[in-house]
Design a protein around this motif. Structure first.
Motif, PDB file in Angstrom:
ATOM      1  N   GLY A  47       0.825  -1.205   0.000  1.00  0.00           N
ATOM      2  CA  GLY A  47       0.000   0.000   0.000  1.00  0.00           C
ATOM      3  C   GLY A  47       0.853   1.247   0.000  1.00  0.00           C
ATOM      4  O   GLY A  47       2.078   1.193  -0.156  1.00  0.00           O
ATOM      5  N   ARG A  48       0.182   2.352   0.174  1.00  0.00           N
ATOM      6  CA  ARG A  48       0.835   3.655   0.160  1.00  0.00           C
ATOM      7  C   ARG A  48       0.307   4.462   1.344  1.00  0.00           C
ATOM      8  O   ARG A  48      -0.885   4.432   1.638  1.00  0.00           O
ATOM      9  N   ILE A  49       1.206   5.178   2.015  1.00  0.00           N
ATOM     10  CA  ILE A  49       0.792   6.026   3.135  1.00  0.00           C
ATOM     11  C   ILE A  49      -0.090   7.150   2.604  1.00  0.00           C
ATOM     12  O   ILE A  49       0.316   7.925   1.736  1.00  0.00           O
ATOM     13  N   ALA A  50      -1.321   7.212   3.143  1.00  0.00           N
ATOM     14  CA  ALA A  50      -2.309   8.182   2.668  1.00  0.00           C
ATOM     15  C   ALA A  50      -2.588   9.276   3.693  1.00  0.00           C
ATOM     16  O   ALA A  50      -3.228  10.280   3.364  1.00  0.00           O
ATOM     17  N   GLY A  51      -2.137   9.088   4.925  1.00  0.00           N
ATOM     18  CA  GLY A  51      -2.374  10.096   5.949  1.00  0.00           C
ATOM     19  C   GLY A  51      -1.497   9.844   7.164  1.00  0.00           C
ATOM     20  O   GLY A  51      -1.171   8.694   7.479  1.00  0.00           O
ATOM     21  N   ILE A  52      -1.111  10.926   7.818  1.00  0.00           N
ATOM     22  CA  ILE A  52      -0.263  10.824   9.008  1.00  0.00           C
ATOM     23  C   ILE A  52      -0.850  11.727  10.085  1.00  0.00           C
ATOM     24  O   ILE A  52      -1.196  12.877   9.827  1.00  0.00           O
ATOM     25  N   THR A  53      -0.983  11.154  11.284  1.00  0.00           N
ATOM     26  CA  THR A  53      -1.502  11.908  12.427  1.00  0.00           C
ATOM     27  C   THR A  53      -0.605  11.652  13.632  1.00  0.00           C
ATOM     28  O   THR A  53       0.317  10.846  13.561  1.00  0.00           O
ATOM     29  N   ARG A  54      -0.912  12.309  14.724  1.00  0.00           N
ATOM     30  CA  ARG A  54      -0.169  12.093  15.969  1.00  0.00           C
ATOM     31  C   ARG A  54      -0.325  10.665  16.484  1.00  0.00           C
ATOM     32  O   ARG A  54       0.545  10.152  17.168  1.00  0.00           O
ATOM     33  N   GLY A  56      -0.993   7.859  14.566  1.00  0.00           N
ATOM     34  CA  GLY A  56      -0.641   6.767  13.668  1.00  0.00           C
ATOM     35  C   GLY A  56      -0.590   7.150  12.210  1.00  0.00           C
ATOM     36  O   GLY A  56      -0.622   8.327  11.857  1.00  0.00           O
ATOM     37  N   VAL A  57      -0.533   6.113  11.384  1.00  0.00           N
ATOM     38  CA  VAL A  57      -0.356   6.274   9.942  1.00  0.00           C
ATOM     39  C   VAL A  57      -1.493   5.557   9.224  1.00  0.00           C
ATOM     40  O   VAL A  57      -1.773   4.388   9.508  1.00  0.00           O
ATOM     41  N   PHE A  58      -2.133   6.246   8.293  1.00  0.00           N
ATOM     42  CA  PHE A  58      -3.178   5.630   7.482  1.00  0.00           C
ATOM     43  C   PHE A  58      -2.557   5.137   6.182  1.00  0.00           C
ATOM     44  O   PHE A  58      -1.807   5.871   5.534  1.00  0.00           O
ATOM     45  N   VAL A  59      -2.878   3.894   5.836  1.00  0.00           N
ATOM     46  CA  VAL A  59      -2.352   3.272   4.625  1.00  0.00           C
ATOM     47  C   VAL A  59      -3.519   2.853   3.742  1.00  0.00           C
ATOM     48  O   VAL A  59      -4.476   2.232   4.221  1.00  0.00           O
ATOM     49  N   ARG A  60      -3.447   3.195   2.461  1.00  0.00           N
ATOM     50  CA  ARG A  60      -4.440   2.741   1.480  1.00  0.00           C
ATOM     51  C   ARG A  60      -3.873   1.500   0.793  1.00  0.00           C
ATOM     52  O   ARG A  60      -2.804   1.550   0.185  1.00  0.00           O
ATOM     53  N   LEU A  61      -4.585   0.394   0.932  1.00  0.00           N
ATOM     54  CA  LEU A  61      -4.140  -0.879   0.369  1.00  0.00           C
ATOM     55  C   LEU A  61      -4.325  -0.882  -1.144  1.00  0.00           C
ATOM     56  O   LEU A  61      -5.377  -0.482  -1.648  1.00  0.00           O
ATOM     57  N   GLY A  68      -6.493   1.596   6.184  1.00  0.00           N
ATOM     58  CA  GLY A  68      -6.286   1.026   7.507  1.00  0.00           C
ATOM     59  C   GLY A  68      -5.327   1.884   8.298  1.00  0.00           C
ATOM     60  O   GLY A  68      -4.603   2.713   7.743  1.00  0.00           O
ATOM     61  N   LEU A  69      -5.316   1.681   9.596  1.00  0.00           N
ATOM     62  CA  LEU A  69      -4.484   2.466  10.504  1.00  0.00           C
ATOM     63  C   LEU A  69      -3.371   1.608  11.088  1.00  0.00           C
ATOM     64  O   LEU A  69      -3.620   0.503  11.577  1.00  0.00           O
ATOM     65  N   ILE A  70      -2.159   2.139  11.031  1.00  0.00           N
ATOM     66  CA  ILE A  70      -1.047   1.586  11.805  1.00  0.00           C
ATOM     67  C   ILE A  70      -0.954   2.473  13.044  1.00  0.00           C
ATOM     68  O   ILE A  70      -0.514   3.623  12.955  1.00  0.00           O
ATOM     69  N   PRO A  71      -1.392   1.979  14.200  1.00  0.00           N
ATOM     70  CA  PRO A  71      -1.334   2.811  15.406  1.00  0.00           C
ATOM     71  C   PRO A  71       0.116   3.130  15.766  1.00  0.00           C
ATOM     72  O   PRO A  71       1.014   2.319  15.527  1.00  0.00           O
ATOM     73  N   LEU A 118      -9.885  -1.016  10.108  1.00  0.00           N
ATOM     74  CA  LEU A 118      -8.799  -1.950   9.824  1.00  0.00           C
ATOM     75  C   LEU A 118      -7.577  -1.505  10.606  1.00  0.00           C
ATOM     76  O   LEU A 118      -7.213  -0.321  10.570  1.00  0.00           O
ATOM     77  N   VAL A 119      -6.945  -2.444  11.312  1.00  0.00           N
ATOM     78  CA  VAL A 119      -5.719  -2.150  12.049  1.00  0.00           C
ATOM     79  C   VAL A 119      -4.602  -2.927  11.366  1.00  0.00           C
ATOM     80  O   VAL A 119      -4.743  -4.120  11.079  1.00  0.00           O
ATOM     81  N   LEU A 120      -3.500  -2.238  11.098  1.00  0.00           N
ATOM     82  CA  LEU A 120      -2.381  -2.810  10.351  1.00  0.00           C
ATOM     83  C   LEU A 120      -1.107  -2.795  11.184  1.00  0.00           C
ATOM     84  O   LEU A 120      -0.959  -1.973  12.088  1.00  0.00           O
ATOM     85  N   ASP A 121      -0.199  -3.690  10.823  1.00  0.00           N
ATOM     86  CA  ASP A 121       1.162  -3.679  11.369  1.00  0.00           C
ATOM     87  C   ASP A 121       2.106  -3.363  10.233  1.00  0.00           C
ATOM     88  O   ASP A 121       1.981  -3.954   9.150  1.00  0.00           O
ATOM     89  N   LEU A 122       3.066  -2.482  10.465  1.00  0.00           N
ATOM     90  CA  LEU A 122       4.074  -2.140   9.452  1.00  0.00           C
ATOM     91  C   LEU A 122       5.104  -3.258   9.361  1.00  0.00           C
ATOM     92  O   LEU A 122       5.664  -3.658  10.369  1.00  0.00           O
TER      93      LEU A 122
END
Length: 125
Positions: A47-54, A56-61, A68-71, A118-122
């Motif tokens: 996927g590709r990182i689609a958003g970044i917040t304090r 976690g990181v949102f990834v579009r598959l 999904g979110l990588i906390p 969706l919760v993801l692991d990097l």
């Protein structure tokens, strides 16, 4: 003339209705994708990182277009600095930098159809 006076209110009502409709469509799509992916928990996806917040990181598959979110807690034990201007997270020990548009490989850790979450692991950058 009477119709012209009400045009602004009518236009606002139509715009608000369209916004609610779009939100409902997004919510339905998220729930459908989470239900579909719930049988694939543990699988790896690109996927590709689609958003970044304090938090976690949102990834579009790539495969499904699901987000999904990588906390932040799943990124390791180091502290990550969030830079809102550059939309990055940077690890204070390793210097690992996550930024918008970056390609990643993730593992689906959790899929919750009721919420569409969706919760993801990097795995790799």
């Amino acid at each position: 003339p009477a119709d012209i006076e009400g045009l602004e209110a009518t236009a606002e009502h139509i715009s608000e209705t369209e916004r609610r409709s779009m939100a409902a469509e997004r919510d339905t799509t998220d729930r459908y994708l989470a239900a579909y992916l719930s049988e694939r928990v543990g699988n790896e996806f690109s996927g590709r990182i689609a958003g970044i917040t304090r938090f976690g990181v949102f990834v579009r598959l790539d495969e499904t277009g699901a987000d999904g979110l990588i906390p932040i807690r799943a990124l390791g034990h180091e502290y990550f600095h969030f830079d809102a201007d550059s939309q990055t997270l940077m690890g204070d020990q390793t210097g690992l930098t996550l930024s918008l548009g970056q390609r990643v490989t993730v593992r689906l850790a959790e899929a919750v159809p009721v919420t569409g979450g969706l919760v993801l692991d990097l795995l790799t950058l």
